[in-house]
Scaffold this motif. Structure first.
Motif, short mmCIF file in Angstrom:
data_model
loop_
_atom_site.label_atom_id
_atom_site.label_comp_id
_atom_site.label_asym_id
_atom_site.label_seq_id
_atom_site.Cartn_x
_atom_site.Cartn_y
_atom_site.Cartn_z
N LEU A 55 41.23 62.90 25.46
CA LEU A 55 40.89 61.54 25.04
C LEU A 55 41.43 60.51 26.02
CD1 LEU A 55 41.47 61.80 21.18
CD2 LEU A 55 39.29 61.42 22.34
N TYR A 56 42.64 60.73 26.53
CA TYR A 56 43.23 59.80 27.50
C TYR A 56 42.42 59.78 28.79
CZ TYR A 56 46.48 58.07 31.04
OH TYR A 56 47.05 57.40 32.07
N GLU A 57 42.03 60.98 29.27
CA GLU A 57 41.24 61.04 30.48
C GLU A 57 39.87 60.39 30.30
OE1 GLU A 57 41.09 65.15 31.41
OE2 GLU A 57 43.14 65.24 32.20
N ALA A 58 39.29 60.58 29.10
CA ALA A 58 37.99 59.95 28.83
C ALA A 58 38.13 58.43 28.81
CB ALA A 58 37.44 60.45 27.49
N ALA A 59 39.23 57.94 28.24
CA ALA A 59 39.45 56.48 28.23
C ALA A 59 39.64 55.94 29.64
CB ALA A 59 40.67 56.16 27.37
N MET A 60 40.36 56.68 30.49
CA MET A 60 40.57 56.24 31.88
C MET A 60 39.25 56.23 32.63
SD MET A 60 43.68 55.38 32.16
CE MET A 60 43.74 55.21 33.92
N MET A 61 38.41 57.24 32.40
CA MET A 61 37.10 57.28 33.06
C MET A 61 36.25 56.10 32.63
SD MET A 61 36.25 61.37 32.94
CE MET A 61 34.61 61.08 33.60
N ALA A 62 36.31 55.76 31.35
CA ALA A 62 35.54 54.62 30.86
C ALA A 62 36.05 53.32 31.48
CB ALA A 62 35.62 54.56 29.34
N ALA A 63 37.38 53.21 31.63
CA ALA A 63 37.94 52.00 32.23
C ALA A 63 37.53 51.88 33.69
CB ALA A 63 39.47 52.02 32.12
N ARG A 64 37.54 53.01 34.41
CA ARG A 64 37.12 52.96 35.81
C ARG A 64 35.65 52.58 35.92
NH1 ARG A 64 39.80 58.12 36.00
NH2 ARG A 64 41.95 57.90 36.73
N ALA A 65 34.83 53.13 35.04
CA ALA A 65 33.41 52.80 35.06
C ALA A 65 33.18 51.32 34.77
CB ALA A 65 32.65 53.66 34.06
N LEU A 67 35.30 48.93 35.54
CA LEU A 67 35.81 48.13 36.64
C LEU A 67 34.93 48.17 37.87
CD1 LEU A 67 39.64 48.88 36.48
CD2 LEU A 67 38.51 46.73 35.95
N GLU A 68 34.08 49.18 37.99
CA GLU A 68 33.24 49.29 39.18
C GLU A 68 32.35 48.07 39.39
OE1 GLU A 68 31.11 52.92 39.02
OE2 GLU A 68 32.87 54.18 39.45
N PRO A 69 31.67 47.54 38.35
CA PRO A 69 30.86 46.34 38.59
C PRO A 69 31.70 45.14 39.04
CG PRO A 69 30.23 47.39 36.51
CD PRO A 69 31.48 48.06 36.98
N VAL A 70 32.94 45.05 38.51
CA VAL A 70 33.80 43.94 38.92
C VAL A 70 34.17 44.07 40.39
CG1 VAL A 70 36.00 42.78 38.47
CG2 VAL A 70 34.69 43.74 36.58
N GLU A 71 34.52 45.29 40.82
CA GLU A 71 34.85 45.50 42.22
C GLU A 71 33.66 45.22 43.13
OE1 GLU A 71 36.30 49.45 42.42
OE2 GLU A 71 38.21 49.00 41.46
N ASP A 72 32.48 45.64 42.67
CA ASP A 72 31.28 45.37 43.47
C ASP A 72 31.04 43.86 43.60
OD1 ASP A 72 30.90 48.06 43.75
OD2 ASP A 72 29.44 48.22 42.12
N ALA A 73 31.29 43.14 42.51
CA ALA A 73 31.07 41.69 42.55
C ALA A 73 32.04 41.03 43.54
CB ALA A 73 31.24 41.08 41.15
N PHE A 74 33.30 41.48 43.54
CA PHE A 74 34.27 40.91 44.47
C PHE A 74 33.93 41.29 45.91
CE2 PHE A 74 37.13 40.26 40.82
CZ PHE A 74 37.59 38.99 41.12
N SER A 75 33.45 42.50 46.12
CA SER A 75 33.11 42.92 47.48
C SER A 75 31.93 42.14 48.03
CB SER A 75 32.82 44.43 47.51
OG SER A 75 31.67 44.72 46.73
N ARG A 76 31.05 41.68 47.14
CA ARG A 76 29.89 40.91 47.60
C ARG A 76 30.20 39.43 47.74
NH1 ARG A 76 27.20 44.26 43.80
NH2 ARG A 76 27.25 42.56 42.27
N SER A 77 31.36 39.00 47.27
CA SER A 77 31.71 37.59 47.38
C SER A 77 31.95 37.22 48.84
CB SER A 77 32.96 37.28 46.55
OG SER A 77 34.06 38.02 47.05
N PRO A 78 31.62 36.03 49.26
CA PRO A 78 31.78 35.65 50.68
C PRO A 78 33.26 35.64 51.08
CG PRO A 78 31.22 33.74 49.33
CD PRO A 78 31.06 34.95 48.45
N GLN A 79 33.54 36.23 52.24
CA GLN A 79 34.89 36.26 52.75
C GLN A 79 35.16 34.99 53.56
OE1 GLN A 79 37.04 38.64 51.94
NE2 GLN A 79 35.45 39.64 50.72
N PRO A 80 36.42 34.52 53.53
CA PRO A 80 36.73 33.32 54.33
C PRO A 80 36.57 33.62 55.81
CG PRO A 80 38.73 34.33 53.45
CD PRO A 80 37.58 35.02 52.78
#
Length: 207
Positions: A55-65, A67-80
């Motif tokens: 159950l703990y591993e399943a919860a961690m996998m869900a959390a990573r999944a 966070l992926e859209p958030v990381e993608d959004a930050f990576s697409r943000s314009p860099q200074p």
């Protein structure tokens, strides 16, 4: 509360508990390793620990999944934009020093060359850049982070001659981080004595 009303509440409770039980059963079935069977649940402590880990591993996998859209959004943000490097030719002081050194070499003017070299070292030091010369009073091992040693390194007491000084920058701890390593030539003391003897023999005038 009438008997009919109580029966309706019991029916609703049984329906909800049935749905919750089915949902929990689906989760258990998904987390249960392949090959196991629901009837094999003996609820031993080891099985419970395994389920908790799953159950703990399943919860961690869900959390990573999630966070992926958030990381993608930050990576697409314009860099200074990076600060553009200042062209070297716009540094009038360094260009003047280079001019003086070239003029001294052209004129074979040793005094002008030494003056320009001293001004160059002083100007670099004001910018946090130091020209560090090899110190023959220190053990070579204490200067290996700044210099490369060439030659007879197996001699117990080699003669050391600086070929190039080291260029370093000062860090926050007061130490120096190498930018360009200096170079030191190592040669055997016995070989140096032999060269001196050869020079004396060549300089002797036959009687």
């Amino acid at each position: 509360m009438t008997h009919a009303t109580g029966k309706q509440l019991d029916d609703r409770r049984s329906q909800h508990s049935g749905r919750i039980g089915k949902a929990l059963g689906d989760v258990r079935d998904r987390l249960r390793p392949h090959g196991s069977h629901p009837a094999a649940d003996s609820e031993t402590p080891s099985v419970k620990d395994t389920r908790a880990t799953q159950l703990y591993e399943a919860a961690m996998m869900a959390a990573r999944a999630a966070l992926e859209p958030v990381e993608d959004a930050f990576s697409r943000s314009p860099q200074p934009p990076e600060a553009p490097a200042r062209p070297l030719h716009k540094d009038t002081l360094l260009m003047r020093l280079a001019q003086d050194l070239a003029g001294a070499a052209r004129q074979r003017d040793e005094a002008l060359a030494w003056e320009a070299i001293d001004r160059l070292c002083s100007e670099l030091e004001t910018r946090g850049i130091r020209v560090i010369h090899f110190d023959p009073e220190l053990e070579p091992e204490r200067q290996t982070h700044l210099f490369k040693f060439h030659g007879a390194g197996d001699d117990p007491s080699p003669q050391l001659e600086e070929l190039r000084p080291a260029i370093a920058v000062e860090v926050t701890t007061g130490a120096h981080r190498s930018v360009l390593a200096g170079e030191v030539r190592c040669f055997s003391s016995a070989g140096a004595q032999g060269d001196e003897a050869d020079e004396e023999e060549e300089g002797d005038t036959p009687s």
